[in-house]
Scaffold this motif. Structure first.
Motif, PDB file in Angstrom:
ATOM      1  N   LYS A  20      -9.598  15.252  10.845  1.00 30.97           N
ATOM      2  CA  LYS A  20     -10.553  16.205  11.413  1.00 30.97           C
ATOM      3  C   LYS A  20     -11.506  15.521  12.379  1.00 30.97           C
ATOM      4  O   LYS A  20     -11.972  16.136  13.323  1.00 30.97           O
ATOM      5  CB  LYS A  20     -11.327  16.903  10.301  1.00 30.97           C
ATOM      6  CG  LYS A  20     -10.451  17.797   9.462  1.00 30.97           C
ATOM      7  CD  LYS A  20     -11.239  18.532   8.429  1.00 30.97           C
ATOM      8  CE  LYS A  20     -10.282  19.398   7.616  1.00 30.97           C
ATOM      9  NZ  LYS A  20     -11.013  20.149   6.612  1.00 30.97           N
ATOM     10  N   LYS A  21     -11.818  14.248  12.121  1.00 30.83           N
ATOM     11  CA  LYS A  21     -12.732  13.481  12.973  1.00 30.83           C
ATOM     12  C   LYS A  21     -12.134  12.105  13.204  1.00 30.83           C
ATOM     13  O   LYS A  21     -11.550  11.515  12.303  1.00 30.83           O
ATOM     14  CB  LYS A  21     -14.096  13.303  12.301  1.00 30.83           C
ATOM     15  CG  LYS A  21     -14.861  14.568  12.082  1.00 30.83           C
ATOM     16  CD  LYS A  21     -16.191  14.257  11.435  1.00 30.83           C
ATOM     17  CE  LYS A  21     -16.967  15.529  11.153  1.00 30.83           C
ATOM     18  NZ  LYS A  21     -18.273  15.236  10.548  1.00 30.83           N
ATOM     19  N   SER A  23     -13.118   8.448  15.635  1.00 30.81           N
ATOM     20  CA  SER A  23     -13.839   7.714  16.668  1.00 30.81           C
ATOM     21  C   SER A  23     -12.960   6.588  17.172  1.00 30.81           C
ATOM     22  O   SER A  23     -12.529   5.726  16.400  1.00 30.81           O
ATOM     23  CB  SER A  23     -15.152   7.136  16.140  1.00 30.81           C
ATOM     24  OG  SER A  23     -15.769   6.380  17.167  1.00 30.81           O
ATOM     25  N   GLU A  47     -13.132  16.740  16.139  1.00 31.10           N
ATOM     26  CA  GLU A  47     -14.106  15.849  16.772  1.00 31.10           C
ATOM     27  C   GLU A  47     -13.440  14.532  17.140  1.00 31.10           C
ATOM     28  O   GLU A  47     -12.816  13.888  16.295  1.00 31.10           O
ATOM     29  CB  GLU A  47     -15.253  15.601  15.799  1.00 31.10           C
ATOM     30  CG  GLU A  47     -16.433  14.892  16.385  1.00 31.10           C
ATOM     31  CD  GLU A  47     -17.567  14.801  15.375  1.00 31.10           C
ATOM     32  OE1 GLU A  47     -18.108  13.694  15.224  1.00 31.10           O
ATOM     33  OE2 GLU A  47     -17.881  15.817  14.729  1.00 31.10           O
TER      34      GLU A  47
END
Length: 70
Positions: A20-21, A23, A47
């Motif tokens: 879901k996320k 970086s 994200e």
């Protein structure tokens, strides 16, 4: 110094399709290939941080998001 590569992102995208996320900030070895793999395999991704990824155009994330919309 980042050791993350497009190949590593591809493995993660296949193994963790429920992401879901994510970086990827400062992963300078990554290219837009990583974005295409994520778009194809991680439908739940909401994200994504690609700050300071020199191999990814600033508009590339937006372009892929538009393609994913029904």
């Amino acid at each position: 110094m980042s050791q993350v590569t497009d190949e590593g992102i591809e493995v993660a995208a296949v193994e963790f399709q429920g992401l879901k996320k994510l970086s990827m900030a400062w992963c300078y070895r990554l290219t837009e290939r990583s974005l295409r793999v994520l778009a194809r395999n991680c439908a739940a991704l909401q994200e994504l941080n690609v700050a300071e990824c020199s191999g990814i155009r600033p508009t590339a994330v937006d372009e892929l998001q538009v393609r994913r919309q029904p």
